[in-house]
Design a protein around this motif. Sequence first.
Motif, PDB file in Angstrom:
ATOM      1  N   PRO A 124       1.814   9.960  -8.231  1.00  9.31           N
ATOM      2  CA  PRO A 124       2.130  10.420  -7.093  1.00  9.31           C
ATOM      3  C   PRO A 124       0.423  10.424  -6.544  1.00  9.31           C
ATOM      4  O   PRO A 124       0.128   9.874  -5.504  1.00  9.31           O
ATOM      5  N   LEU A 125      -0.145  11.301  -7.796  1.00  8.86           N
ATOM      6  CA  LEU A 125      -2.304  11.576  -7.377  1.00  8.86           C
ATOM      7  C   LEU A 125      -2.740  10.013  -7.346  1.00  8.86           C
ATOM      8  O   LEU A 125      -3.461   9.237  -6.642  1.00  8.86           O
ATOM      9  N   ILE A 126      -2.105   8.925  -8.109  1.00  4.12           N
ATOM     10  CA  ILE A 126      -3.167   7.402  -8.759  1.00  4.12           C
ATOM     11  C   ILE A 126      -2.341   7.178  -6.916  1.00  4.12           C
ATOM     12  O   ILE A 126      -3.168   6.245  -6.614  1.00  4.12           O
ATOM     13  N   PHE A 127      -1.995   6.778  -6.808  1.00  5.08           N
ATOM     14  CA  PHE A 127      -0.735   5.717  -5.757  1.00  5.08           C
ATOM     15  C   PHE A 127      -1.570   6.455  -4.488  1.00  5.08           C
ATOM     16  O   PHE A 127      -2.203   5.367  -3.586  1.00  5.08           O
ATOM     17  N   THR A 128      -1.670   7.948  -4.544  1.00  5.28           N
ATOM     18  CA  THR A 128      -2.480   7.979  -3.158  1.00  5.28           C
ATOM     19  C   THR A 128      -3.679   7.848  -3.565  1.00  5.28           C
ATOM     20  O   THR A 128      -4.349   7.719  -2.175  1.00  5.28           O
ATOM     21  N   LEU A 129      -4.226   7.771  -4.069  1.00  6.48           N
ATOM     22  CA  LEU A 129      -5.994   7.103  -4.340  1.00  6.48           C
ATOM     23  C   LEU A 129      -5.615   6.055  -4.102  1.00  6.48           C
ATOM     24  O   LEU A 129      -6.548   5.726  -3.644  1.00  6.48           O
ATOM     25  N   LEU A 130      -4.810   4.965  -4.776  1.00  6.57           N
ATOM     26  CA  LEU A 130      -4.829   3.697  -4.586  1.00  6.57           C
ATOM     27  C   LEU A 130      -5.055   3.266  -2.826  1.00  6.57           C
ATOM     28  O   LEU A 130      -5.307   2.378  -2.377  1.00  6.57           O
ATOM     29  N   ILE A 131      -3.681   4.465  -1.989  1.00  4.33           N
ATOM     30  CA  ILE A 131      -3.796   4.172  -0.860  1.00  4.33           C
ATOM     31  C   ILE A 131      -5.419   4.349  -0.269  1.00  4.33           C
ATOM     32  O   ILE A 131      -5.920   3.217   0.548  1.00  4.33           O
TER      33      ILE A 131
END
Length: 461
Positions: A157-164
């Motif tokens: 989720p941290l990676i996803f939030t970063l990509l967003i």
Amino acid sequence: MLPIAVFPAAALLMGIGYALEESGMENLYFMAMILQKTGNVIISQMPMIFAIGVAYELSDDKSGLAACNGLLCFLIITSLLSVSNVSFLEDTLRFRVDEAFGNINNQFIGILSGLLAAFSYRRKHVSTNYLPADFRVLVYTSIFAMLCSIVLYIVWPLIFTLLISIGTMIKDMGPLGAGIYAFLNRLLVPLGLHHMLNSIFWFDVIGINDIGNYWAGTGIRGVTGMYQAGYYPIMMFGVVAMALAMYQCCFITRKKKMKPFFVSSAIASFLTGVTEPLEFSFMFLSPLLYVMHALLTGISVFMAASLQYIAGFSFSAGAIDFVLASSLPMAVKPYMLFVQGGLFFVIYYVLFRLMIKKFDLCTPGRENDQNEPFQEGSIAAEDLNEMAKVIIEGCGGAENIIAIHSCITRLHITLKDQDKFVFKRIRQNGAAGYLKTKEEIQIVYGAHVDAIMDVLKNYQL
């Protein structure tokens, strides 16, 4: 190479199926559906195939048990991290669960599962009085898969939030932002995270919806499609040039064997835009080349967006999609993408050949030593029998050998007592060299190592 080799054929099946469907001949629709579905089954299960293939290839003895454990590890991770399970665990939705974990079934997880399974399988030789060896492998695989799932549950989720956040930041950067997106897209392919990034620009996560608007004709002409158009010169021309350069840089004894792979990969990329078979064949062998590929992709998308050469796609940037998309209202000078493609063909070919030769990079067909001890077809059956006999003697006899497997050009031999290994005895029978590690002995034999391995299995059994 085992899991990668099947993908170009699958992509070609899909491409032929789509072409038949678009031909307008109703009597070919059934055949088109069969071809599409057959190819799609293989492509869609690419992560699972990686899990099985990587575990099999990296096991000590090319074991079916290791392959099964690769599948087990993959199923555990993807099941534990499925959207339904994560939604149940996440009491307060601090991130969008569907989007973050909706693509957890990806190539990165497949490769990771294969590595964990192979590592677990190698623990088979660790002695214990409590558990049978095969059951011990199963236990290790399950434990590692669960631990990996816990780590990914925290990190993903941290990676996803970063990509967003990155997507939102570059949204208003115009053509430059499109180029940055494409560069990051290719860099994230090895991890399977490019699907997350794609959803930001191609779909309606933050309001761009580039693919949907292009096909619906509801966007801004000259702008809508800029996150897609620049891929055509890469996938239809650049990747083909890349395949040609790598084929020509193959060692002579490997060219014949590698030619079908390069040809089918190039055709698949040109027709359907499926580039993963070729990309995964070298991205881990030569990261420098892959970063250059990502950079060139970013430049191509930036150029097409800046010059307003626009053509979208529904599946990927291959010739089939180009024919369908270039006549739509949102298309702008799509024919110029062929001109740009010719330029990138030359750039890719020259740069890949120069870098592979200058830095002696490892690419498919160059994994082995240049000074292979034998040429194709030069070893007779009786010679193979004699070589196998000498190898066993040089390793201290059959009773000193725990496991043997082959990889590209080398025999990997696990011995009970490495002090009994005598390379001088083996060298006399054609070995080019050897490497001794804590766990095994690696003996370089060249292109005929698989044939030698087949004979050794008979001696071992």
